[in-house]
Every structure is written in C-alpha cells, then in structure tokens.
Design a protein around this motif. Structure first.
Motif, PDB file in Angstrom:
ATOM      1  N   GLU A  49      11.399 -33.835   1.210  1.00  0.00           N
ATOM      2  CA  GLU A  49       9.852 -34.294   1.668  1.00  0.00           C
ATOM      3  C   GLU A  49       9.571 -35.352   0.297  1.00  0.00           C
ATOM      4  O   GLU A  49       9.475 -36.909   1.426  1.00  0.00           O
ATOM      5  N   ARG A  50       9.079 -34.994  -0.668  1.00  0.00           N
ATOM      6  CA  ARG A  50       8.627 -35.912  -1.666  1.00  0.00           C
ATOM      7  C   ARG A  50      10.025 -36.858  -1.698  1.00  0.00           C
ATOM      8  O   ARG A  50       9.969 -38.435  -2.620  1.00  0.00           O
ATOM      9  N   ALA A  51      11.674 -36.510  -1.978  1.00  0.00           N
ATOM     10  CA  ALA A  51      12.024 -37.642  -2.574  1.00  0.00           C
ATOM     11  C   ALA A  51      12.086 -38.820  -1.028  1.00  0.00           C
ATOM     12  O   ALA A  51      12.074 -40.048  -1.197  1.00  0.00           O
ATOM     13  N   LYS A  52      12.027 -38.410  -0.003  1.00  0.00           N
ATOM     14  CA  LYS A  52      11.982 -38.805   1.075  1.00  0.00           C
ATOM     15  C   LYS A  52      10.836 -40.011   1.591  1.00  0.00           C
ATOM     16  O   LYS A  52      11.362 -41.753   1.465  1.00  0.00           O
ATOM     17  N   GLN A  53      10.053 -39.287   0.542  1.00  0.00           N
ATOM     18  CA  GLN A  53       8.363 -40.157   0.851  1.00  0.00           C
ATOM     19  C   GLN A  53       8.013 -40.913  -0.184  1.00  0.00           C
ATOM     20  O   GLN A  53       7.884 -42.546  -0.473  1.00  0.00           O
ATOM     21  N   GLU A  54       8.843 -39.930  -1.373  1.00  0.00           N
ATOM     22  CA  GLU A  54       8.628 -41.190  -2.869  1.00  0.00           C
ATOM     23  C   GLU A  54       9.695 -41.554  -3.658  1.00  0.00           C
ATOM     24  O   GLU A  54       9.938 -42.769  -4.664  1.00  0.00           O
ATOM     25  N   HIS A  58      14.715 -42.279  -0.827  1.00  0.00           N
ATOM     26  CA  HIS A  58      14.616 -42.118   0.489  1.00  0.00           C
ATOM     27  C   HIS A  58      15.684 -40.489   0.918  1.00  0.00           C
ATOM     28  O   HIS A  58      15.129 -40.285   2.276  1.00  0.00           O
ATOM     29  N   ALA A  59      16.061 -40.453  -0.043  1.00  0.00           N
ATOM     30  CA  ALA A  59      16.325 -38.966   0.319  1.00  0.00           C
ATOM     31  C   ALA A  59      16.403 -38.412  -1.339  1.00  0.00           C
ATOM     32  O   ALA A  59      17.050 -39.642  -2.173  1.00  0.00           O
ATOM     33  N   THR A  60      17.152 -36.978  -0.697  1.00  0.00           N
ATOM     34  CA  THR A  60      17.823 -36.210  -1.775  1.00  0.00           C
ATOM     35  C   THR A  60      19.145 -36.781  -2.368  1.00  0.00           C
ATOM     36  O   THR A  60      19.536 -37.085  -2.070  1.00  0.00           O
TER      37      THR A  60
END
Length: 152
Positions: A49-54, A58-60
């Motif tokens: 989720e964080r990777a997607k947002q920040e 936008h992904a791990t």
C-alpha cells in the motif's frame, strides 16, 4: 538445455551464448520471504500500500540481492554440468543494476561464457549473466558470475 560433460566440451562454448532460463515470476510472497531471511524489511519491498501511494514505481520491488540470489536456480535451467565432484559459486564481478524488478514481474537469465581456465584440474568459468524482465528493453542487471568445477 545445454549438457556439458567435461572441460573440453565447456571450452567449445567460449565466447558464445549458452542459453536462457525459463521465465520466473517474482511475487510478493517471495519478496517477503527474502526480506525475512535477510532482515531487510524496507517498505519499498514489503509494504504494498505504501509503495503504491508513495513509491516511485507505484508497486513494491524485489530486492536487488534477491534477483542475484536467483542466479543458481536459473543457471541450472540453462546448463547441466555433469561429471563433477563439486561445483562452487566462487564470485560475482562487475554487476550493474539497470532497473528495478517490480512485484509480479517475470524474469529470465541469459548466460554467455566469457572465460574458461583449467587451474590444475579445477575449471574456472566466468559467465556473463543478464537478467531480463519480460516486456522491458533494459535488463534488471548484467555482470559476471564465477563458478569453479571439479570434474571427475
């Protein structure tokens, strides 16, 4: 798959591409297990989720060292080196990471024999390893892997 039975057969491939592995999907479970094994739980790898947002992708993304750790597994899909007492992962040289491997990407190892030397009965080979990402022009990495083989 390439079958190599002895030093002479190996040497016949000097300067040539040895082949490519099957495609391997790097999923979040594998990334998480690698994070647990290496104690590297940086959010860019493990927090979807964080990777997607920040995150910039936008992904791990897979750990760079996870992609390197796949070399022995993928190499075994390219070459079957037979008649050996022992095989040793001797070194890695000059690796450059070209781009990150996003979660659920498929990767494939391409191998080329750059050097082979008989060291008084021990065969040292330098394999140029390139990890390609399906659908991408730029590889995840390129570098040299060094193996030692003790043929029977």
């Amino acid at each position: 798959m390439l079958i190599i039975n002895n030093f002479e057969e190996y040497k016949a491939h000097l300067g040539k591409e040895l082949g490519v592995s099957n495609w391997h999907t790097i999923d979040q479970e594998q990334i998480n297990k690698f994070a647990d094994a290496t104690l590297d739980h940086q959010w860019i790898h493990t927090d979807a989720e964080r990777a997607k947002q920040e995150g910039p992708f936008h992904a791990t993304i897979a750990h760079g060292y996870l992609t390197l750790a796949l070399i022995p597994y993928l190499w075994k899909q390219i070459a079957d080196v037979r008649n050996i007492k022992m095989e040793i992962n001797y070194g890695i040289e000059s690796f450059k990471f070209g781009q990150p491997v996003l979660v659920d990407s498929e990767v494939q190892l391409k191998a080329k024999l750059n050097e082979i030397v008989n060291l008084r009965g021990v065969t040292k080979v330098v394999i140029e390893a390139t990890l390609n990402i399906k659908g991408q022009q730029k590889p995840a990495y390129t570098g040299n892997v060094v193996f030692l083989y003790h043929f029977i």
